[in-house]
Motif scaffolding. Structure first.
Motif, mmCIF file in Angstrom:
data_model
loop_
_atom_site.group_PDB
_atom_site.id
_atom_site.type_symbol
_atom_site.label_atom_id
_atom_site.label_comp_id
_atom_site.label_asym_id
_atom_site.label_seq_id
_atom_site.Cartn_x
_atom_site.Cartn_y
_atom_site.Cartn_z
ATOM 1 N N ALA A 148 1.076 -1.321 0.159
ATOM 2 C CA ALA A 148 0.297 -0.296 -0.415
ATOM 3 C C ALA A 148 0.735 0.942 -0.101
ATOM 4 O O ALA A 148 0.403 2.307 -0.770
ATOM 5 N N LYS A 151 2.254 1.548 -3.650
ATOM 6 C CA LYS A 151 1.158 1.970 -3.928
ATOM 7 C C LYS A 151 0.247 3.601 -4.387
ATOM 8 O O LYS A 151 0.565 4.140 -5.509
ATOM 9 N N GLN A 152 1.013 4.125 -2.866
ATOM 10 C CA GLN A 152 0.163 5.809 -2.504
ATOM 11 C C GLN A 152 0.994 6.375 -2.389
ATOM 12 O O GLN A 152 1.378 7.476 -3.687
ATOM 13 N N ARG A 155 2.033 7.022 -6.907
ATOM 14 C CA ARG A 155 0.741 6.047 -8.356
ATOM 15 C C ARG A 155 1.107 5.642 -9.545
ATOM 16 O O ARG A 155 0.925 4.679 -10.011
ATOM 17 N N THR A 181 -6.021 -0.327 -10.509
ATOM 18 C CA THR A 181 -5.896 1.461 -10.126
ATOM 19 C C THR A 181 -6.631 2.043 -11.125
ATOM 20 O O THR A 181 -7.119 3.564 -10.652
ATOM 21 N N LYS A 464 -13.752 0.679 -2.349
ATOM 22 C CA LYS A 464 -12.686 0.048 -1.861
ATOM 23 C C LYS A 464 -12.377 0.927 -0.767
ATOM 24 O O LYS A 464 -13.444 1.953 0.168
ATOM 25 N N ASP A 469 -7.433 5.359 -1.584
ATOM 26 C CA ASP A 469 -7.495 4.039 -2.890
ATOM 27 C C ASP A 469 -7.951 4.572 -4.063
ATOM 28 O O ASP A 469 -7.874 4.303 -5.254
#
Length: 501
Positions: A148, A151-152, A155, A181, A464, A469
């Motif tokens: 996570a 991912k953040q 991006r 995504t 989500k 997200d």
RNA sequence: GGUCCGAUAGCUCAGUCGGUAGAGCAAAUGGCUUUUAACCAUUGGGUCCCAGGUUCGAGUCCUGGUCGGAUCACCA
């Protein structure tokens, strides 16, 4: 640079040919030959994208982020375009270039469409264009990015990963709401554009009011503070646009909306980000009931346009958006916590602790206490009740609306009550805005208004759990310097500059 | 801010009782060249989040910290 067609949509004819083929089966030779004639007659196509599979042999897929298209390069049958406009490199050199391409590089190709033995529409490359190199390795093509944090923070990498991912799952409709995504943010964009369209079709105009304001008011929240040097005044990032929008009602705009960011200096959680997107709109000569009706239609229509359906599955709950319940706060407590002994003092707390989480299906809670609704009109039947509602879906507050208080004297009195609350230590009590009271003194039409939390609505539509997200770049603690990276070298350099100065 | 959980190769993850750091994918080299995530062979790749501590010996146990996740409080 010449234009390239998107990978997804080389031509309508290609889509038509694709539709005649059965995925996973080899078309009979005579059918394939006939299709290839049709495709070759279309002439050259020119597409560009990221190499979505490692280079191995002649076949590779290009992705535009959404769709993949296979390309086929045969040694001796294509040339390499040069970036300096000179004549193309000969096929031998083109093949060498092809062989050193990497997973993730960006290339363009020019060639003709054909159907392979296995029935996949592909581009037979005649010219190869090298466009950009991926120096860093691509994420795992089966698992993508699971972390996570990556991912953040990165991006871009999460989006690349979702476009490179080999889809072993069926396409979106059969997959339910297990979106990539990329699809999450496309759904977000569709939702927002649908909301705008619905409002504009109904005669609303979009306005922009200050993000930097001398008073953080219009809601109960802690603001971000900053300073304007030239004016030498403190400013606050807005916590809500509400009071500006209602000034416009005074000015004669009867239907206004603003869809933009609010900022609140409060905790971060799976449903809170320091900046979040709010749709606020106001309609003159409407009351709270008309606003609930309109809100219901607005959300239904936007959801239908964004997802094609009025039923969503969120964390295992089937949520039916075709009907919104309406129930008073007191009745809701009686329904979900029948043994609870409600009085005026514990009403809101009882609601928060015993009711909210149970409101899975869309529900308007009505009859809020006036004391916690400083900007809304009191009910003519009961002066302690505000003409106010909040919309809950899946236990989450999604919208908050009311009949707008338009009596300047009463508004001033309500602000003063808030000031007293602030003096008693409630640092989120609403700040007095004298100019707003002055505006009301010129006459504001009776009106209803609402704020809709867009991030939360999108969470619901994309299944989500976390607001992070559905926000492209959510706020996080800064990362430690990246050792050995360009970024860390730049940081070292700027430290050095500081030391020298 | 409180509580609980997590961090191992570029990515996804194993790592037993405290005893030499592992796999798949990705990368490199060679082969193959109409294939559908994973072809064959070979090779390279590690600050086991950081700092201490216990121990003959720590990825593993302990303490503190960093970052992330879940949750509670506050809030939309």
């Amino acid at each position: 640079m010449k234009a390239y067609a998107p990978v997804a949509d080389v031509s309508e004819e290609m889509a038509a040919v694709r539709a005649t083929l059965e995925p996973g089966t080899r078309p009979p030779a005579e059918i394939k030959d006939k299709l290839n004639e049709t495709l070759k007659a279309l002439g050259l196509v020119r597409i560009a994208g990221r190499i979505a599979t490692p280079i191995r042999g002649n076949f590779v897929h290009l992705t535009d982020g959404r769709e993949k298209l296979q390309i086929y390069a045969k040694k001796g049958q294509f040339t390499l375009a040069r970036n300096d406009g000179e004549a193309d490199r000969e096929p031998d050199q083109a093949w060498e270039a092809w062989q050193i391409l990497d997973h993730g590089d960006l290339i363009g190709v020019e060639g003709y469409l054909f159907v392979t033995n296995t029935g996949e529409v592909s581009v037979h490359v005649e010219r190869l264009f090298f466009l950009s190199k991926a120096l860093s390795p691509m994420p795992d093509k089966m698992h993508g990015i699971e972390d996570a944090e990556i991912k953040q923070r990165q991006r871009y990498l999460d989006l690349i990963a979702s476009s490179l991912q080999v889809k072993s799952e069926p396409p979106a409709p059969e997959r339910g709401q297990n979106l990539t995504t990329r699809e999450v943010f496309e759904t977000r964009a569709k939702t927002i554009s649908s909301l705008r369209r619905f409002l504009e079709d109904d005669g609303y105009i979009e306005v922009e009011t200050p993000m930097l304001t001398p008073k953080a008011t219009g809601a109960a929240a802690k603001p971000f503070k900053t300073h304007h040097n030239a004016l030498d005044i403190d400013l606050y990032a807005r916590i809500a646009p509400e009071l500006y929008l209602k000034r416009l009602l005074v000015g004669g705009f009867e239907k206004v909306y603003e869809l933009n960011r609010n900022f609140r200096n409060e905790g971060i959680s799976h449903k809170h980000n320091p900046e979040f997107t709010m749709l606020e709109f106001y309609c003159a000569y409407m009351d709270v009931n008309g606003m609930m009706d309109f809100c219901e239609r607005l959300i239904q229509e936007s959801v239908r346009r964004a997802t094609g359906d009025l039923t969503v599955t969120y964390e295992g709950n089937e949520i039916d958006l075709s009907k919104f319940e309406r129930i008073t706060m007191r009745d809701a407590i009686a329904k979900y916590a029948p043994s609870f002994d409600v009085d005026d003092a514990n009403l809101v707390e009882a609601f928060d602790t015993h009711v909210e989480a149970n409101l899975i299906q869309p529900t308007f809670i009505i009859d809020y206490p006036k004391s916690i609704s400083p900007l809304s009109k009191a009910s003519p039947e009961n002066p302690e009740i505000a003409e106010r509602f909040e919309l809950f879906i899946n236990g989450m507050e999604v919208a908050n609306g009311f009949s707008e208080l338009n009596d300047p004297h009463e508004q001033l009195a309500r602000f003063k009550d808030q000031a007293e609350a602030r003096e008693r230590g409630d640092d989120e009590a609403m700040v007095l805005d004298e100019d707003y009271v002055r505006a009301l003194s010129y006459g504001m039409p009776p009106a209803a208004g609402i704020g809709i939390g867009i991030d939360r609505l999108v969470m619901l539509l994309t299944n989500k759990h976390s607001i992070r997200d559905v926000i492209l770049f959510p706020h996080m603690r800064p990362e430690r310097p990246l050792e050995g990276s360009e970024a860390s070298r730049a940081a070292d350099h700027s430290d050095q500059m500081k030391d020298e100065s």
